[in-house]
Write a protein that holds these residues in place. Structure first.
Motif, mmCIF file in Angstrom:
data_model
loop_
_atom_site.group_PDB
_atom_site.id
_atom_site.type_symbol
_atom_site.label_atom_id
_atom_site.label_comp_id
_atom_site.label_asym_id
_atom_site.label_seq_id
_atom_site.Cartn_x
_atom_site.Cartn_y
_atom_site.Cartn_z
ATOM 1 N N ARG A 85 0.832 -1.204 0.000
ATOM 2 C CA ARG A 85 0.000 0.000 0.000
ATOM 3 C C ARG A 85 0.875 1.265 0.000
ATOM 4 N N LYS A 86 1.752 1.335 -0.988
ATOM 5 C CA LYS A 86 2.665 2.470 -1.117
ATOM 6 C C LYS A 86 2.414 3.263 -2.402
ATOM 7 N N GLY A 87 1.169 3.240 -2.882
ATOM 8 C CA GLY A 87 0.817 4.064 -4.025
ATOM 9 C C GLY A 87 0.434 5.459 -3.582
ATOM 10 N N VAL A 88 -0.224 6.209 -4.473
ATOM 11 C CA VAL A 88 -0.639 7.572 -4.149
ATOM 12 C C VAL A 88 -2.084 7.556 -3.669
ATOM 13 N N LYS A 89 -2.509 8.657 -3.037
ATOM 14 C CA LYS A 89 -3.894 8.753 -2.592
ATOM 15 C C LYS A 89 -4.795 8.798 -3.820
ATOM 16 N N THR A 90 -5.779 7.904 -3.843
ATOM 17 C CA THR A 90 -6.551 7.663 -5.066
ATOM 18 C C THR A 90 -8.038 7.865 -4.822
ATOM 19 N N GLY A 91 -8.693 8.478 -5.802
ATOM 20 C CA GLY A 91 -10.134 8.669 -5.745
ATOM 21 C C GLY A 91 -10.844 7.860 -6.811
ATOM 22 N N LEU A 92 -12.173 7.798 -6.697
ATOM 23 C CA LEU A 92 -13.001 7.072 -7.661
ATOM 24 C C LEU A 92 -14.213 7.917 -8.008
ATOM 25 N N ILE A 93 -14.523 8.034 -9.283
ATOM 26 C CA ILE A 93 -15.766 8.646 -9.746
ATOM 27 C C ILE A 93 -16.611 7.543 -10.363
ATOM 28 N N THR A 94 -17.836 7.389 -9.854
ATOM 29 C CA THR A 94 -18.701 6.321 -10.343
ATOM 30 C C THR A 94 -20.126 6.815 -10.501
ATOM 31 N N THR A 95 -20.958 6.004 -11.074
ATOM 32 C CA THR A 95 -22.354 6.350 -11.304
ATOM 33 C C THR A 95 -23.080 6.550 -9.980
ATOM 34 N N ARG A 96 -23.953 7.548 -9.933
ATOM 35 C CA ARG A 96 -24.690 7.822 -8.704
ATOM 36 C C ARG A 96 -25.411 6.557 -8.222
ATOM 37 N N GLY A 97 -25.205 6.250 -6.937
ATOM 38 C CA GLY A 97 -25.800 5.058 -6.345
ATOM 39 C C GLY A 97 -24.857 3.874 -6.261
ATOM 40 N N TYR A 98 -23.627 4.006 -6.837
ATOM 41 C CA TYR A 98 -22.688 2.877 -6.884
ATOM 42 C C TYR A 98 -21.376 3.187 -6.163
ATOM 43 N N ARG A 99 -21.454 4.087 -5.200
ATOM 44 C CA ARG A 99 -20.257 4.532 -4.489
ATOM 45 C C ARG A 99 -19.581 3.414 -3.709
ATOM 46 N N ASP A 100 -20.347 2.453 -3.233
ATOM 47 C CA ASP A 100 -19.815 1.439 -2.321
ATOM 48 C C ASP A 100 -19.529 0.097 -2.978
ATOM 49 N N VAL A 101 -19.421 0.078 -4.308
ATOM 50 C CA VAL A 101 -19.141 -1.175 -5.021
ATOM 51 C C VAL A 101 -17.858 -1.824 -4.513
ATOM 52 N N LEU A 102 -16.822 -1.020 -4.239
ATOM 53 C CA LEU A 102 -15.538 -1.587 -3.815
ATOM 54 C C LEU A 102 -15.641 -2.295 -2.467
ATOM 55 N N GLU A 103 -16.577 -1.884 -1.620
ATOM 56 C CA GLU A 103 -16.734 -2.543 -0.316
ATOM 57 C C GLU A 103 -17.767 -3.662 -0.359
ATOM 58 N N ILE A 104 -18.791 -3.508 -1.165
ATOM 59 C CA ILE A 104 -19.791 -4.576 -1.294
ATOM 60 C C ILE A 104 -19.171 -5.790 -1.976
ATOM 61 N N GLY A 105 -18.331 -5.524 -2.982
ATOM 62 C CA GLY A 105 -17.647 -6.609 -3.679
ATOM 63 C C GLY A 105 -18.620 -7.566 -4.328
ATOM 64 N N ARG A 106 -18.367 -8.853 -4.136
ATOM 65 C CA ARG A 106 -19.238 -9.881 -4.715
ATOM 66 C C ARG A 106 -20.280 -10.368 -3.709
ATOM 67 N N GLU A 107 -20.285 -9.773 -2.506
ATOM 68 C CA GLU A 107 -21.129 -10.267 -1.405
ATOM 69 C C GLU A 107 -20.843 -11.746 -1.160
ATOM 70 N N TRP A 108 -19.555 -12.063 -1.153
ATOM 71 C CA TRP A 108 -19.110 -13.461 -1.040
ATOM 72 C C TRP A 108 -17.971 -13.525 -0.043
ATOM 73 N N ARG A 109 -18.001 -14.516 0.814
ATOM 74 C CA ARG A 109 -16.977 -14.685 1.849
ATOM 75 C C ARG A 109 -16.066 -15.847 1.471
ATOM 76 N N TYR A 110 -14.756 -15.623 1.548
ATOM 77 C CA TYR A 110 -13.828 -16.697 1.215
ATOM 78 C C TYR A 110 -13.729 -17.732 2.330
ATOM 79 N N ASP A 111 -14.260 -17.405 3.522
ATOM 80 C CA ASP A 111 -14.336 -18.373 4.620
ATOM 81 C C ASP A 111 -15.689 -18.187 5.303
ATOM 82 N N LEU A 112 -16.613 -19.120 5.049
ATOM 83 C CA LEU A 112 -17.981 -18.972 5.557
ATOM 84 C C LEU A 112 -18.065 -19.049 7.079
ATOM 85 N N PHE A 113 -17.086 -19.663 7.720
ATOM 86 C CA PHE A 113 -17.206 -19.956 9.147
ATOM 87 C C PHE A 113 -16.338 -19.047 10.021
ATOM 88 N N ASP A 114 -15.661 -18.081 9.417
ATOM 89 C CA ASP A 114 -14.834 -17.157 10.183
ATOM 90 C C ASP A 114 -15.675 -15.944 10.558
#
Length: 701
Positions: A85-114
């Motif tokens: 994590r040694k890049g530059v401070k980065t922003g994102l411009i996206t369609t209204r209503g889709y601001r949280d795509v990066l956090e929602i992701g695929r709505e999938w957990r790589y470990d269901l029991f953790d």
């Protein structure tokens, strides 16, 4: 610097930066010779080792910089910036209503029991993610026009938060990029200091989360990568080099410096990709097409399967995983890449006793500074290299051809203090435990990778490269049930060799989802022709003549309703003819090869890929022609080596690899030394030197 060629330009230089060493290979194309050099990487400024290595090798050979046709480079800068994590401070411009795509992701957990599962944090934090009013439909139609007037406030917010680079990823821009292009153009006018990456350029494919992640990652590393390349180009120009810098992409292809700086995210795996290209060369020399490339350097180990003379490639890749073997725990990237698995197991991987009282190796590494204890550069923690030295695999006086003397006593003391004494065992057993643990980790990772790809690992021939690869390869082969190995000359600098042998090439991808029976063939034909023209321009720009360019088309396809695709070879004539039957047949054959079955379901296309390539350089001919051993005694003597058989050292003959002639047969145990690496041949292996001076090792039943 210029791409123009002259008769005097008779040399090429390949440079690979690893976590511990920087490798330089000079290719004399006229005299069909190669020369190698290896020096410690300079983590504070990686370009310094690159410049030092190039200056040293041309000075040693008495070559003028103007006589060098190309400098070809692969770097870990992009991968390290994402992982650390040694890049530059980065922003994102996206369609209204889709601001949280990066956090929602695929709505999938790589470990269901953790219950306390840790997910990768988005590169662009929520305050740096901005929305704009616009809407493109899935068919590319404009539903809501873009409100460019909102960009003034967005640019002001970015300035106040210190954003230096921005990714623009609007809904369905892969189908119609007009809004992204308008946003990028306006943003460049009102905020000229911002670096801007458009998803329709970086990753025009289906998958909102993956496309957003890839675009933001490209924006995150773009300024630092451009600065690095610009400094490197400037330094080469000062030295007298007149040709353009070429860089290796993650899919094993080469592009010119300005293309690479436009898509820095496509270089995230450039070094390992070059290693796979080298394995292709070595396999061709021995007429073996099914290979397992095992690349073990100072920091990591990589495994890549090569079938029918071509490395397996993937359209997606994951970087900076929180858990190395857990798919979904990293940042997804939609980039073409050579399909490989990587683990934190290199010569510099640190060994310790874990909380269960077991030996653990890696994933953290001593790197180049301070390095393993035996380097004498301040390292305190025992590493794999320290263990290999104590076991007798490495000669303390001949490491790097004698340029660097290793301290065996300090290595033994570190192993004693951190492992042997806490475990109540001898130093030799502790060192053997390190060796067995790291080899077992690598064998397990490669076996899992094979299972995931539906491959029978026993049909492949192992090709070890990297400085530590030949040391561990026989033990790894034994654990995997592989009986045959091809051990090339100069394995320690193979990635740099692979860069010299890779073609100038570029892949363009474009999403176009449609059921096969409803494909708009005229539209697809126009799209493919446009993609081919784009790739052709980039390849010609890098110096390839039009008549030498080849164009191949593949389609990512699946059965309707499936969540995964297979890559399907296609002919451009099928598009112009609207030959859906030919596409369907090719899809069925590809699916059958991958899954050993087909389904009675309709098929659909997901994306189209066009690969534009120049010819592969004739480096293989050079490697064959210079396969003449030097004069001298083959056996240097012998030394005690620990193989863990009867828990004692065996007096083992040591050979100078550079003087072994074709046809030489050697029974294990034996040590074959060269400047760049050391091949360890245990008692249950034997082998011979082939006509290309590769050592072909075979495991005895």
């Amino acid at each position: 610097m210029s791409t123009a060629k002259t008769d005097e330009a008779a040399y090429r230089i390949g440079v690979d930066i690893g976590g511990t060493f920087t490798d330089v290979v000079l290719w004399d194309m006229a005299q069909t010779r190669t020369w190698n050099s290896k020096l410690l990487t300079t983590p504070d400024d990686p370009a310094r080792a690159v410049m030092d290595g190039i200056a040293r090798i041309i000075a040693q050979r008495g070559i003028e910089p103007g006589a060098v046709d190309a400098v070809i480079h692969g770097t870990t800068l992009v991968a390290n910036a994402l992982i650390e994590r040694k890049g530059v401070k980065t922003g994102l411009i996206t369609t209204r209503g889709y601001r949280d795509v990066l956090e929602i992701g695929r709505e999938w957990r790589y470990d269901l029991f953790d219950l306390e599962i840790e997910m990768p944090s988005p590169i662009a934090g929520r305050p740096e993610r901005q929305e704009i009013t616009e809407r493109i439909g899935p068919n590319g139609s404009v539903i809501t026009g873009v409100e460019l007037g909102e960009l003034a406030d967005i640019a002001k917010a970015f300035e106040q938060s210190g954003v230096e680079s921005v990714g623009v990823c609007l809904l369905h821009a892969y189908r119609n990029p007009c809004h992204e292009i308008a946003v990028g153009k306006r943003l460049a006018e009102i905020a000229p200091n911002l670096s801007i990456s458009l998803s329709s350029t970086v990753s025009p494919e289906v998958g909102e989360y993956e496309r957003s992640s890839t675009t933001v990652a490209n924006a995150y590393v773009h300024p630092i990568f451009k600065t690095y390349v610009d400094r490197l180009v400037e330094g080469l120009s000062r030295m007298g080099f007149t040709r353009d810098l070429l860089l290796m992409l993650s899919d094993g292809r080469l592009v010119k410096q300005d293309t690479a700086t436009q898509f820095p995210i496509r270089l995230v795996q450039s070094g390992p990709a070059a290693g796979a290209q080298a394995a292709v060369l070595y396999g061709a020399m021995t007429e073996v097409e099914d290979l397992l490339c095992f690349d073990m350097g100072g920091t990591t180990a990589k495994a890549c399967f090569i079938e029918h003379g071509e490395p397996k490639r993937s359209a997606t890749f994951e970087v900076a995983r929180i858990f190395r073997f857990a798919e979904g725990s990293g940042l997804p990237l939609q980039i073409p890449a050579i399909d490989m698995i990587e683990i934190g197991a290199g010569g510099g991987s640190i060994a310790r006793v874990d909380r269960l009282g077991l030996i653990q190796v890696g994933p953290d590494s001593a790197s180049a500074m301070p390095g393993p204890v035996c380097y004498g550069l301040g390292g305190k923690d025992p590493t794999v290299t320290d263990a290999d030295l104590v076991l007798g695999y490495l000669d303390p006086g001949s490491f790097l051809g004698g340029e660097m003397r290793l301290d065996c006593e300090s290595a033994a003391m570190a192993i004693a203090k951190r492992l042997a004494e806490p475990l109540g065992i001898s130093i030799e057993k502790a060192a053997w435990g390190i060796h067995e643990t790291v080899t077992g980790n690598m064998a397990q990772a490669a076996a899992i990778h094979a299972i995931e790809k539906g491959l029978n690992v026993e049909k492949f021939t192992l090709v070890p490269i990297g400085g530590a690869g030949p040391v561990h390869v026989c033990a790894m082969a034994r654990k995997m049930g592989i009986d045959r190995l091809i051990c090339p000359v100069g394995a320690g600098v193979a990635s740099a060799v692979g860069m010299l042998g890779a073609p100038i090439s570029f892949e363009v991808a474009q999403a176009h989802m449609s059921r096969l029976d409803t494909v708009d063939w005229p539209e697809v034909t126009q799209m493919v022709n446009r993609m081919a023209a784009q790739g052709e321009e980039l390849v010609r720009h890098a110096g390839v003549c039009l008549e030498d360019i080849t164009i191949n088309v593949t389609i990512m396809m699946r059965y309707v309703g499936q969540g995964y695709e297979v890559e399907v070879p296609a002919d451009r004539a099928w598009m112009s003819d609207g030959n859906a039957d030919a596409v369907a047949q090719s899809f069925g054959e590809s699916y059958q090869r991958r899954f050993n079955r087909t389904e009675a379901m309709p098929a659909e296309t997901i994306s189209w890929r066009v690969i534009t390539s120049g010819p592969r350089p004739a480096l293989g001919d050079t490697l064959r022609s210079e396969a003449t051993a030097s004069d001298g005694a083959a056996q240097l003597g012998s030394r005690p080596v620990w193989f863990g058989l009867d828990k004692s050292y065996l007096d083992t003959p040591v050979y100078d690899r550079s003087v072994l002639t074709a046809g030489t047969e050697i029974e294990g145990p034996a040590i074959l030394e060269e400047v760049e690496s050391t091949l360890v041949l245990p008692p249950d292996f034997s082998g011979y030197v082939d006509n290309g001076l590769n050592f072909v090792a075979v495991r005895q039943p």
